[in-house]
Enzyme design. Sequence first.
Site, PDB file in Angstrom:
ATOM      1  CG  HIS A   1      21.623  45.544 -22.571  1.00 35.26           C
ATOM      2  ND1 HIS A   1      22.829  45.858 -23.258  1.00 35.26           N
ATOM      3  CD2 HIS A   1      20.884  44.608 -22.910  1.00 35.26           C
ATOM      4  CE1 HIS A   1      22.489  44.935 -24.321  1.00 35.26           C
ATOM      5  NE2 HIS A   1      21.528  44.194 -24.228  1.00 35.26           N
TER       6      HIS A   1
ATOM      7  CG  HIS B   1      25.616  38.619 -26.793  1.00 33.29           C
ATOM      8  ND1 HIS B   1      25.837  37.538 -26.301  1.00 33.29           N
ATOM      9  CD2 HIS B   1      24.713  39.157 -26.099  1.00 33.29           C
ATOM     10  CE1 HIS B   1      24.684  37.023 -25.627  1.00 33.29           C
ATOM     11  NE2 HIS B   1      24.058  38.180 -25.261  1.00 33.29           N
TER      12      HIS B   1
END
Length: 730
Positions: free
Chosen positions: A44, A90
Amino acid sequence: MEVNEKIAVDHGLKKDEFKKICSLLKRIPNITELGIFSAMWNEHCSYKSSRKHLKNLHTKGKKVIQGPGENAGVIDIGDDDAIVFKIESHNHPSFIEPYQGAATGVGGIMRDVFTMGARPIANLNSIHFGSPQHKKTKNLLRGVVKGIGGYGNCIGVPTIAGQTSFDESYNGNILVNAMTLGLVNKKKIFYSKAAGVNKPVIYVGSKTGRDGIHGASMASAIFDDKIEEKKPTVQVGDPFTEKLLLEACLELMADNSIIAIQDMGAAGLTSSSVEMASKGKLGIELDLSKVPCREEKMTPYEIMLSESQERMLIVLENGKENSAKKIFDKWNLDFAVIGRTTNTKKIEINFNNKKVADLPLDLLSENAPMYDRKWKKNKLPQKIKFKKQNFKSLKLSDCLKKLLKHPNICDKQWIWEQYDHTVMGDTIQKPGGDAGVVRVHGTEKAIAASVDSSAQYSYAHPLSGGKQVVCESWRNLISVGAEPVAITNCLNFGNPEKEENMGEFVECVQGITEASKYLDYPVVSGNVSFYNETKDKGIKPTPSIGGVGLIKNYKKMINMNLKKQGNLILVIGKTEGHLDQSTFAREILSEKKGPPPEINLFNEKNNGLTVSKLIKDNLIESCHDVSLGGVLVAASKMCIKSNKGIKINNLKNLINKFEYFFSEDQGRYLIEIKKDNLSKVKKILMDNSVHFDDLGVVNDDKFLFSDEINLSIDDLSMVYKGWLKKYMVN
């Protein structure tokens, strides 16, 4: 705690990565240092599987002020105005805890924008859910929509457009992609690169808690049966605090005291401090005893890895601390000097007068792994030969109704009516059109924005899917009268360690690059989300593209509402009758194979620029691009939006009528023109070698074709607007 290989693996690091860390450090890291490495080296934050390929993206253009590599991209819209924008995922948090996951996704992307000095002026979203029949879908949809609205509405930024789709591949991994646009003076843009030695490092915003610890690592993991246990890794948002933080930061930015500023997003204090110092080729020293905490006995490890929301890290000019503190005191926010910049090129962390971490910054950033993963090329599937008997028992009007209520085509008003889309008073095109449009306050300019994705096409052939989604974005902006300027992308994929998934990613990126280069529509920011996979089942490759365009005079904006009885409807662009991968083929003919529609970039650009010229010359009354469902669905939507009908001509030399009306050939628009302007319009189209068909004429209240379709607008409307409301109420 004694660190060993097992603890490193529990932190999401591979065994060989842990060995590399020990070798680079020439020692075993302590638990705080291991936590920092696990945050900075996860997928990420480090983009270790994607960096190699993202370097190929087309990122430069005349209007690009800042491309990828900052908190957000920046484009020039003239008169010293600039638009700052980005889209981010998200996904994992929203599947575990839909309300907070979606809410903090919106909060995080807004901070990426205002940390650059821009006031947010619009939000958008792209959300993807599992099959409507799946037991979790309804609650996830309800929670995500409430979370997006709950945060955006409270902070007072309009949500102007979005996209929602359903597919069983998202049953175990929904996608929540949030996008924000902000407005800034181009001479007052703030960056995250630290500069100068012995400058104070300031912590501002909310206090640090234990929520969100390991959030970034969790976002780089595959889900299993125990996902409920990961709830503590989901951040908790407070939009009212974010509003205070926004105003305080913008007030401080009016002064010349900020050297660098970075929001504490994924990996919190760790990534913000490491990134600022690394970009400035400096060092940073922090004293975690000075970090404002809302929970007792927080350890250095917890403080560094917390992803508590509404926090910023700032490098200030010396002597500006007191005046800056006054601003944050006024807005009732924490303000603490927690460190200083150094010339050591290391991150040194102290806690209760003890050094708890001492790491060279290049090991965390430049030496982070970069993988050249193996990937499989995807062949273009063979075209399906549809036979006449496939269509024999079908009725056009029944097919149209079935498509209008399809979850991916039907009206999404149930969703967007929960968002405040007019707050700030500058929204001039609401959700439900081709693109949302907001006026640049106090000027004649307006900004159009849309968000699109192409999972179905990308799954069938990733290279084509990547191209298509960029072209779809371009058409949506053209359709409202905007000049497309630049895009941001959110690339949602499965496990990159699998050759098939990595191949989907590589070829989607190639497709995006080809299309954005040809259309002069550069990528200025974005995000990659891998490991969208549960128990070995991954999502379909889902590239989401957020497009931004400029309307120089908002009075020239176009919408899809039909204007007047007697006006003519033209189809711009050639209809070849490509049914493979269309919604019609999948839903009516139960055929899921075949290639996506061909993307001809020359036609795409030529058709789009010609439609733009017609709009500029005031020759178009309304416009809508042809996408899912084809010409008949696009025409129906125009009718429903305006409560007017269309009588479709008995088209001569028509290919199979089902292929004509329901194919998803690319590069097409429906335009409404006045009869008196037909010769002028035809001349411009012919001069530019653009194919067009005379589709029909606007009438008062009926949708008609030959003796096969005779539907009132109420009939169409009930079908189109009914499905989602019924689904959510029942």
